[in-house]
Design a protein around this motif. Structure first.
Motif, PDB file in Angstrom:
ATOM      1  N   GLY A  87      90.948 -96.046   2.794  1.00  0.00           N
ATOM      2  CA  GLY A  87      92.290 -96.681   3.155  1.00  0.00           C
ATOM      3  C   GLY A  87      93.199 -95.426   3.566  1.00  0.00           C
ATOM      4  N   ILE A  88      92.461 -94.002   3.734  1.00  0.00           N
ATOM      5  CA  ILE A  88      92.860 -92.944   4.577  1.00  0.00           C
ATOM      6  C   ILE A  88      92.361 -92.868   5.746  1.00  0.00           C
ATOM      7  N   TYR A  89      93.217 -93.121   6.791  1.00  0.00           N
ATOM      8  CA  TYR A  89      92.703 -92.701   8.322  1.00  0.00           C
ATOM      9  C   TYR A  89      92.707 -91.242   8.661  1.00  0.00           C
ATOM     10  N   SER A  90      91.624 -90.735   8.670  1.00  0.00           N
ATOM     11  CA  SER A  90      91.440 -89.306   8.957  1.00  0.00           C
ATOM     12  C   SER A  90      90.386 -88.846   9.902  1.00  0.00           C
ATOM     13  N   PRO A 118     101.419 -86.569  21.350  1.00  0.00           N
ATOM     14  CA  PRO A 118     102.064 -88.070  21.472  1.00  0.00           C
ATOM     15  C   PRO A 118     102.649 -88.511  20.246  1.00  0.00           C
ATOM     16  N   ALA A 119     102.636 -87.638  19.239  1.00  0.00           N
ATOM     17  CA  ALA A 119     103.377 -88.139  17.902  1.00  0.00           C
ATOM     18  C   ALA A 119     104.571 -88.962  17.982  1.00  0.00           C
ATOM     19  N   PRO A 120     105.589 -88.046  18.820  1.00  0.00           N
ATOM     20  CA  PRO A 120     107.113 -88.868  18.882  1.00  0.00           C
ATOM     21  C   PRO A 120     107.242 -90.310  19.412  1.00  0.00           C
ATOM     22  N   LEU A 149      85.402 -73.836  17.101  1.00  0.00           N
ATOM     23  CA  LEU A 149      86.360 -73.839  15.733  1.00  0.00           C
ATOM     24  C   LEU A 149      86.726 -74.979  15.527  1.00  0.00           C
ATOM     25  N   ALA A 150      86.904 -75.963  16.203  1.00  0.00           N
ATOM     26  CA  ALA A 150      87.672 -77.391  15.474  1.00  0.00           C
ATOM     27  C   ALA A 150      86.771 -77.837  14.482  1.00  0.00           C
ATOM     28  N   THR A 151      87.446 -78.448  13.394  1.00  0.00           N
ATOM     29  CA  THR A 151      86.791 -78.983  12.280  1.00  0.00           C
ATOM     30  C   THR A 151      87.307 -80.406  12.381  1.00  0.00           C
ATOM     31  N   ASP A 152      88.360 -80.969  13.165  1.00  0.00           N
ATOM     32  CA  ASP A 152      88.696 -82.188  13.079  1.00  0.00           C
ATOM     33  C   ASP A 152      88.000 -82.849  14.405  1.00  0.00           C
ATOM     34  N   LEU A 153      87.436 -84.039  14.115  1.00  0.00           N
ATOM     35  CA  LEU A 153      86.349 -84.385  15.215  1.00  0.00           C
ATOM     36  C   LEU A 153      87.174 -84.870  16.324  1.00  0.00           C
ATOM     37  N   PHE A 154      88.426 -85.142  16.177  1.00  0.00           N
ATOM     38  CA  PHE A 154      89.069 -85.774  17.418  1.00  0.00           C
ATOM     39  C   PHE A 154      89.639 -84.285  18.229  1.00  0.00           C
ATOM     40  N   LEU A 155      89.875 -83.373  17.399  1.00  0.00           N
ATOM     41  CA  LEU A 155      90.252 -82.075  18.206  1.00  0.00           C
ATOM     42  C   LEU A 155      88.906 -81.681  18.915  1.00  0.00           C
ATOM     43  N   PHE A 156      87.754 -81.826  18.039  1.00  0.00           N
ATOM     44  CA  PHE A 156      86.437 -81.248  18.744  1.00  0.00           C
ATOM     45  C   PHE A 156      86.288 -82.025  19.820  1.00  0.00           C
ATOM     46  N   TYR A 157      86.572 -83.297  20.117  1.00  0.00           N
ATOM     47  CA  TYR A 157      86.136 -84.062  21.051  1.00  0.00           C
ATOM     48  C   TYR A 157      86.905 -83.774  22.368  1.00  0.00           C
ATOM     49  N   LEU A 158      88.315 -83.506  21.994  1.00  0.00           N
ATOM     50  CA  LEU A 158      89.336 -82.879  23.051  1.00  0.00           C
ATOM     51  C   LEU A 158      88.815 -81.893  23.718  1.00  0.00           C
ATOM     52  N   PHE A 209      97.697 -91.138  13.647  1.00  0.00           N
ATOM     53  CA  PHE A 209      96.226 -91.652  13.734  1.00  0.00           C
ATOM     54  C   PHE A 209      95.463 -90.850  12.524  1.00  0.00           C
ATOM     55  N   GLY A 210      96.157 -89.966  11.872  1.00  0.00           N
ATOM     56  CA  GLY A 210      95.578 -89.024  11.200  1.00  0.00           C
ATOM     57  C   GLY A 210      94.747 -87.827  11.671  1.00  0.00           C
ATOM     58  N   ILE A 211      95.326 -87.456  12.774  1.00  0.00           N
ATOM     59  CA  ILE A 211      94.646 -86.485  13.481  1.00  0.00           C
ATOM     60  C   ILE A 211      95.439 -85.068  13.248  1.00  0.00           C
ATOM     61  N   ARG A 212      94.567 -84.100  12.969  1.00  0.00           N
ATOM     62  CA  ARG A 212      95.013 -82.732  12.497  1.00  0.00           C
ATOM     63  C   ARG A 212      94.659 -81.732  13.386  1.00  0.00           C
TER      64      ARG A 212
END
Lengths: 502, 470
Positions: free
Chosen positions: A196-199, B458-460, A132-141, A76-79
């Protein structure tokens, strides 16, 4: 040497997961309340030391000071990406400080001690993660991770109507959060279709091209989540209940930290991601902030529960912060962020003092209390100091922030600034009413002179230890706020520029 | 059937033969230890499905032996093994006959595995009936329990009607297209010309049957009574395996559907939305954990329907991920109920749980974690599952459903938090319930680690699902 340690060692992850490790240990040691207590103190203290060390060592540059970035869910392009700049550094420091205070004030917690400290520590991980989070998914978590411990803190250890307050808090914030989630996913999909890049990386999402209607829609999703948490005027109704029913540590965390996550979300994500929509919303935000200042003051004035007064005062202070943000200039933003930190310290301190008072007298009712200056002089001195700081006495912490906000706002909206200045008078009115009702006057109805129940102990060693640093901080932030303003200056100017204003 | 085909279908054969053996031997040597034997058989089947390469890709034009099918054999076998382990103490306490119980569960797993592997409408029918028949018995397995008998009868009557619908629907599709085999049946339906409406009518009847089996609104009314009346470990398997297997068989079915899907779209939309709404509103006032889970399962089926409706490999992957996350959380929730149950009663009313969180902290926390995962609170796996479905709905162009899904998720917190509030935030006046035993703790710990680990990393699993999707 130092620089290499900072860049090579994953210090942000350490900061983030240290409290979580404390949680796990607490749950392991759950049969010994003593061990859990010391463990919690040790963990929060080491986080505090770490942040203070960072605060002292890191240069005051405008960009990211520290960064970490790893792939997490590539599908999902989650970092897993964390970053720290001047603003987040300050807020993390505030978090670490107030968490130590929260642990100390609940030192005598007897019911389910292990679970209590475990939750306080998880909460710390959640809050630091948000900053600290700068990935929006991580931030939401992390944003959601703050909810569950707070729900339990209020629901299990709260006073009176605690389950109602806990659920109300939970549903208000969750409703906002789910709007945020929808908006984040939509933004992610739009960005993905364009490039085209899901991030979910904040820096990539910044590049998304949005039509103005879509931008406004997504912005509203973000805005709703954040201003419910702040809380801004029409969305504030969860706050008095939650603050009042929460245990001392919960109130300190709610007022001192959770409200700040809302402001942080606004300036870090909502404004930069949707600059045009943000510009359009500024007058509305300013007016709502102004209404909040007066409305909260008005309601606060008639409360009899002192915790409720302080809770409403939070709404008023947050109104100031939002007003400053809406003015959109360097001066006002510096004031807003400074006020945010100051409010954390003063309101946190007030809630701590109220908890001490309730410990001793068993009441928070203005009609019952009174004359504390005679029986508890040291306690009363601190109480007076924090009340004066909260009402914005020059020389104490809140004043510095408020005056900057007013000056900054005046250059954009002179009328609003003039009106807001009158709000300071209002806050003096309700805070002085608290001071008068608690400290002065005859001894309250619950005790007569000579009554044995009335001879409360004044501050003990633990409480001195807790109050002295906070008290010094209040004075220091009021007299010489430059060290706090310095690291914020660069990031603020970057944020303002990124907002697309001339 | 050639030897190669038999080898390819070995996992299912192990299950069926194992079940028969247990049943026969149990007649001579009645013992509850057979349940452990059943666990071994199920694990053996899972191993053979996981490690062996099948010789032929499809057996008798009925069942696929591809990686997708084998994945589900592994999954259902594992779930079956877990619920057998859970039942060990339960069977002892409630004096259930061990070998029959074990054999029936193994037959059920076999049926689920066949169903998820079905490549023809006949295979689908056979697999579905194989485990539905078993559940008729299992639900009413406690003979002296009147609630169980009521539940069993209800499931039987409703199930028989649904079977009728299914058989009739399949026959109509066959009449229109001339084939039972899946891709041909749908291709034939496209070229059927005048017969096409007949085929569509067949589809409608099939949807009714499917709606009944997975309890989609408005065919969900049996769910709460059956959940409540059935023994807790059986309910666990019924809620996870039997519904999951139907969805697992629907994924290739819908992937093969082709342009026909446009005709079904509105019906599916309606089924999904209705399930989300009806389940949510019905779950709100419940004060019985099993009934609440029953209505909430209707909501979860609505989420799964969204995945099915959107289609495409990403949505299907999200669906399967959701299915797995739902299965583990639900099984663990019923596992906790199983481990609490005593000789005379199974605690399921909220009043039974008052303040229990401090009396039995580990199991209560696990129950809370399961409920929070079902509600979609991070970092538990349910959050990521909901995220996947909502993202798929938005991407597939169904913003309306996405909004309904989010609102359902918000409202769901109310009924999921209610038991948690009772467990942890009320005064302790509950009686001590049964102490757990090692098997139960093992199963619960396994489910909990799945809920947590899959949520954090969940990646794997996502990669695996991408690999097996047809």
């Amino acid at each position: 040497m130092l620089a290499s340690v900072l860049t090579e060692f994953p210090i942000l992850s350490l900061l983030l997961w240290l409290p979580f490790a404390g949680t796990l240990l607490c749950l392991l040691l759950r049969h010994s309340a003593l061990a859990c207590r010391w463990l919690a103190l040790l963990t929060t203290l080491s986080v505090l030391l770490l942040t203070v060390w960072l605060f002292a060592c890191l240069p005051t540059e405008s960009g990211w000071l520290l960064k970490e970035d790893y792939a997490w869910i590539p599908t999902f392009g989650i970092r897993y990406s964390l970053a720290l700049d001047g603003i987040s550094l300050l807020l993390v420091c505030l978090t670490a400080l107030l968490q130590v205070a929260a642990v100390l004030i609940s030192w005598k917690q007897k019911e389910h001690t292990a679970l209590f400290y475990a939750l306080v520590l998880v909460l710390e991980t959640g809050i630091i993660g948000v900053f600290l989070a700068t990935d929006l998914f991580l931030f939401y978590l992390f944003w959601e991770l703050m909810l569950i411990p707070m729900l339990f803190l209020i629901g299990v250890w709260g006073h009176g109507n605690r389950v109602y307050a806990a659920l109300k808090f939970f549903f208000f914030t969750l409703a906002g959060s789910l709007c945020l989630l929808l908006a984040i996913i939509s933004l992610y999909l739009i960005h993905g279709e364009q490039t085209g890049i899901y991030s979910f990386a904040f820096e990539s999402l910044l590049q998304t091209q949005l039509s103005s209607g879509m931008e406004m829609l997504l912005y509203l999703g973000f805005l709703l989540a954040f201003i419910v948490k702040v809380p801004l005027f029409p969305f504030h109704t969860w706050l008095p209940d939650a603050h009042t029913e929460a245990p001392a540590a919960g109130s300190v965390d709610l007022a001192g930290l959770l409200l700040k996550t809302g402001i942080y979300g606004l300036i870090r994500f909502a404004f930069p991601l949707f600059p045009n929509a943000a510009q359009q919303s500024l007058p509305v935000l300013a007016v709502l902030g102004l209404i909040g200042i007066f409305y909260a003051a008005w309601i606060a004035y008639v409360q009899t529960d002192i915790k409720r007064v302080v809770a409403y005062s939070s709404v008023a202070h947050m109104g100031f912060v939002i007003l400053g943000l809406a003015a959109w200039n360097q001066l006002a933003w510096e004031g807003s962020l400074l006020l945010m930190v100051n409010h954390g310290v003063t309101t946190g301190g007030l809630f701590i003092l109220i908890a001490m008072l309730q410990d001793r007298t068993g009441s928070r009712d203005l009609r019952v209390l009174g004359g504390m200056w005679k029986t508890l002089p040291f306690f009363s001195a601190f109480f007076l100091l924090f009340c004066l700081a909260s009402l914005g006495l020059p020389g104490l912490s809140n004043f510095a922030g408020e005056i900057l906000v007013l000056l900054g706002t005046f250059s954009r909206w002179p009328l609003l600034a003039a009106l807001a200045a009158a709000g300071v008078v209002f806050s003096a009115a309700y805070m002085l009413r608290v001071v008068q009702g608690v400290l002065w006057g005859p001894l309250g109805q619950i005790c007569k002179i000579g009554d044995k129940d009335c001879l409360h102990e004044d501050l003990d060693r633990r409480e001195w230890l807790l109050m002295i640093p906070l008290g010094l901080l209040v004075i220091w932030l009021g007299l010489y706020p430059a060290p706090v303003l310095e690291p914020m200056r660069g990031p603020i100017s970057l944020l303002l520029k990124a907002g697309g204003l001339p | 059937m050639s030897a190669l085909e038999l080898q390819s279908l070995l996992p299912q054969i192990i299950l069926a033969l194992g079940a028969t053996t247990v049943l026969m031997l149990g007649a001579w040597y009645p013992s509850r230890k057979w349940i452990l034997g059943g666990v071994v058989i199920a694990l053996f089947a899972a191993l053979s499905a996981g490690l062996m390469t099948p010789a032929v890709p499809e057996v008798g034009n009925l069942y696929s032996t591809g990686s997708y099918a084998r994945f589900f054999v592994v999954l259902w076998s594992l779930l079956g093994a877990l619920s057998l382990l859970l039942s060990l103490r339960y069977a002892e306490i409630h004096d259930l006959p061990g070998s029959e119980y074990c054999a029936l569960i193994l037959f059920a797993i076999c049926g689920m595995s066949l169903l998820s592997a079905a490549t023809s409408l006949i295979g689908l029918f056979l697999g579905l009936e194989a485990f539905t028949l078993v559940f008729y018995i299992l639900i009413a397995f406690k003979r002296e329990d009147s609630r169980g008998a009521e539940a069993g009868l209800k499931y039987l009557v409703m199930g028989a009607v649904a079977t009728g619908f299914l058989a009739f629907g399949i026959s109509l599709i066959y009449a229109a297209s001339g084939s039972f085999h899946l891709p041909e049946a749908f291709a034939g339906l496209e070229q059927a010309g005048g017969m096409r409406p007949l085929g569509l009518a067949g589809w409608a009847l099939m949807l009714v049957a499917i709606g009944f089996k997975v309890s989609l609104a408005p065919f969900h009314l049996w769910t709460p009574d059956v959940y409540q009346g059935a023994p807790a470990p059986v309910t666990g398997l019924l809620a996870t395996g039997s519904k999951g297997a139907v969805f697992a068989s629907l994924v290739p079915l819908f992937a093969a559907l082709g342009p026909l899907k446009a005709d079904l779209e509105q019906v599916l939309w309606l089924l999904a939305a209705l399930s989300l709404l009806a389940g949510t509103f019905a779950a709100l006032p419940q004060r019985n954990l099993k009934r609440m889970l029953a209505y909430s399962s209707v909501v979860h089926m609505g989420y799964l329907m969204i995945g099915l409706l959107v289609g495409g490999s990403e949505a299907h992957r999200a669906l399967l991920f959701y299915l797995i996350s739902y299965a583990f959380a639900t099984l663990a929730a019923f596992g906790v109920l199983t481990s609490f149950s005593r000789v005379d009663d199974e605690p399921q009313e909220y009043a039974d749980f008052r303040g229990l969180g401090y009396l039995h902290p580990r199991r209560s926390s696990l129950l809370a974690a399961c409920l929070l995962s079902l509600a979609g609170i991070p970092p538990l796996v349910g959050f990521f599952a909901k995220f996947g479905i909502i993202a798929a709905a938005l991407k597939g162009g169904y913003p309306g459903l996405a909004v309904i899904a989010v609102l359902a998720a918000l409202t769901s917190l109310y009924y999921y938090l209610a038991p948690i509030v009772v467990l942890f935030m009320q005064q302790r006046d509950a009686r001590q319930l049964r102490r757990g035993c090692r098997h139960e703790y093992f199963v619960l710990a396994l489910c909990f680690s799945a809920i947590l680990l899959l949520g954090v990393y969940p990646a794997p699993l996502l990669d695996l699902l991408t690999g097996i999707l047809p």
